[in-house]
Design an enzyme around this catalytic site. Structure first.
Site, PDB file in Angstrom:
ATOM      1  N   MET A 168      -8.365 -72.630  35.238  1.00  0.00           N
ATOM      2  CA  MET A 168      -8.737 -74.031  36.203  1.00  0.00           C
ATOM      3  C   MET A 168      -7.877 -75.098  35.756  1.00  0.00           C
ATOM      4  SD  MET A 168     -12.664 -73.376  37.520  1.00  0.00           S
ATOM      5  CE  MET A 168     -13.530 -73.953  35.999  1.00  0.00           C
ATOM      6  N   GLY A 169      -6.994 -74.839  34.988  1.00  0.00           N
ATOM      7  CA  GLY A 169      -6.139 -76.143  34.257  1.00  0.00           C
ATOM      8  C   GLY A 169      -6.949 -76.868  33.021  1.00  0.00           C
ATOM      9  N   GLY A 218     -10.159 -64.563  28.086  1.00  0.00           N
ATOM     10  CA  GLY A 218     -10.513 -64.901  26.755  1.00  0.00           C
ATOM     11  C   GLY A 218     -11.965 -64.448  26.398  1.00  0.00           C
ATOM     12  N   GLN A 219     -12.053 -63.929  25.149  1.00  0.00           N
ATOM     13  CA  GLN A 219     -13.579 -63.415  24.690  1.00  0.00           C
ATOM     14  C   GLN A 219     -14.575 -64.474  25.031  1.00  0.00           C
ATOM     15  OE1 GLN A 219     -13.947 -62.064  20.697  1.00  0.00           O
ATOM     16  NE2 GLN A 219     -16.150 -62.214  20.737  1.00  0.00           N
ATOM     17  N   HIS A 234      -6.192 -71.514  26.235  1.00  0.00           N
ATOM     18  CA  HIS A 234      -5.451 -70.899  27.489  1.00  0.00           C
ATOM     19  C   HIS A 234      -4.010 -70.527  26.791  1.00  0.00           C
ATOM     20  CE1 HIS A 234      -7.967 -73.689  29.784  1.00  0.00           C
ATOM     21  NE2 HIS A 234      -8.178 -72.567  30.253  1.00  0.00           N
ATOM     22  N   GLN A 236     -17.627 -71.242  42.419  1.00  0.00           N
ATOM     23  CA  GLN A 236     -18.232 -70.781  41.226  1.00  0.00           C
ATOM     24  C   GLN A 236     -19.053 -71.879  40.448  1.00  0.00           C
ATOM     25  OE1 GLN A 236     -14.410 -69.583  39.331  1.00  0.00           O
ATOM     26  NE2 GLN A 236     -15.219 -70.726  37.397  1.00  0.00           N
ATOM     27  N   LEU A 281      -5.623 -77.344  30.424  1.00  0.00           N
ATOM     28  CA  LEU A 281      -5.227 -76.390  29.345  1.00  0.00           C
ATOM     29  C   LEU A 281      -5.288 -76.974  27.993  1.00  0.00           C
ATOM     30  CD1 LEU A 281      -1.929 -74.883  30.977  1.00  0.00           C
ATOM     31  CD2 LEU A 281      -4.214 -74.124  31.221  1.00  0.00           C
ATOM     32  N   GLN A 284     -17.999 -62.732  31.967  1.00  0.00           N
ATOM     33  CA  GLN A 284     -16.956 -62.572  33.056  1.00  0.00           C
ATOM     34  C   GLN A 284     -15.962 -61.635  32.890  1.00  0.00           C
ATOM     35  OE1 GLN A 284     -15.369 -66.630  34.331  1.00  0.00           O
ATOM     36  NE2 GLN A 284     -13.543 -65.831  33.293  1.00  0.00           N
TER      37      GLN A 284
END
Length: 329
Positions: free
Chosen positions: A42-43, A170-171, A49, A73, A45, A176
């Site tokens: 979603m930018g 990412g963890q 990221h 969301q 960064l 998700q």
């Protein structure tokens, strides 16, 4: 040259704001046998990221990054309007990682992603949406009941658009990522498959252990001193036979200390969950699982996760207890 509502985009990287133009590019890459990795964002960064992008660059010929703040969301009371939008600096960050020909950036427009329009009020939404029933009401889903419907919908659209050979998550957002891994299997997706949807360990502040997040920018200087509370509690819980009680006790103590210094914190949840079903475990059930491993050998991993409000900023984190090889790959 790609353009947005704020004007033309200047970058040596190929930037697509038009879905048709991207699809032409993607077809050319497939014809040429180019292996494409994908990092959805979603930018705003940060190093988390860029670690995902580096993982993709290392395993693929080219990497596509999408930048899209997804309205579906966010609940009406959440921070959609104030969420950081930093396209110019995001492109500069990506330019520093690899030769521009190794990267492509897609900046979808809301009208293309939601052709029937979109509102944050679920009851008023029109069009096609994706739900992963039975797996979206636990953990984060209990606190954010419409969140995973929005995530599953937008990621399905993005997978259909990007058609990645490999995708990277990412963890930090473990529920998700696991939910999406289940979704692509349930929907018989090819780009990606469950095996090519990769989960990468959380990137953390090397001093405090705080999980990197775009929302960390909301924290005040004093709140930053208390922001590592959650990860400290989860780490303490991870080595305890009673992870929940240990983690919650540590948070409660830090909440009291924060109040003394003018920092308000509120625990949303700490939870132990099965990584396949997301069913909750008590400390007693967890202890029984670990006792069984002494005679039967290693069992499945367990997720210890939590969410903590620090001021007006909601932070999430998790630690995987046990063998992580079935999750992190």
């Amino acid at each position: 040259m790609a353009t947005t509502t704020t004007g033309p985009i200047q970058s040596p990287i190929s930037v697509f704001t038009d879905i048709g133009a991207y699809r032409t590019w993607r077809a050319e890459q497939r014809t040429a046998g180019v292996r494409v990795g994908y990092v959805p964002t979603m930018g705003a960064l940060h190093a988390g990221h860029t670690d995902l992008v580096r993982a993709s660059l290392a395993a693929n010929d080219k990497t596509v990054v999408t930048i899209f703040v997804n309205p579906a969301q966010f609940a009406p009371h959440e921070d959609f309007a104030s969420y950081p939008r930093t396209l110019s600096s995001d492109l500069a960050t990506l330019e520093s990682l690899a030769p521009p020909e190794s990267l492509a950036v897609v900046v979808p427009q809301v009208r293309d992603m939601y052709p029937s329009g979109i509102t944050q009020d679920v009851a008023q939404q029109k069009g096609t949406f994706v739900s992963v029933d039975g797996f979206a009401h636990q953990m984060e889903g209990a606190a954010r009941p419409t969140f995973f419907r929005g995530v599953a919908t937008v990621v399905t659209k993005l997978f259909n658009l990007v058609q990645p050979d490999n995708a990277y998550f990412g963890q930090k957002d473990i529920q998700q990522a696991l939910l999406l891994r289940r979704m692509v299997g349930d929907l018989l997706m090819t780009y990606p498959t469950p095996r090519t949807l990769h989960i990468i360990p959380t990137t953390r502040d090397t001093t405090t252990g705080l999980a990197l997040s775009s929302r960390n920018a909301y924290l005040s200087e004093k709140e930053r001193d208390f922001a590592p509370t959650l990860v400290s509690a989860l780490r303490a819980g991870s080595t305890s036979p009673a992870p929940l009680a240990t983690a919650r006790g540590l948070v409660e103590e830090r909440v009291r200390q924060g109040e003394e210094q003018g920092v308000h914190m509120r625990l949303d949840y700490v939870s132990l969950n099965d990584p396949d079903t997301f069913d909750s475990l008590t400390d007693e059930q967890y202890d029984a699982v670990r006792d069984a491993e002494l005679t039967d050998g290693p069992g499945k991993p367990i997720i210890l996760s939590g969410a903590l409000w620090v001021g007006k900023t909601r932070l999430i984190d998790n630690i995987i207890l046990g063998d992580t090889s079935s999750i992190i790959y």
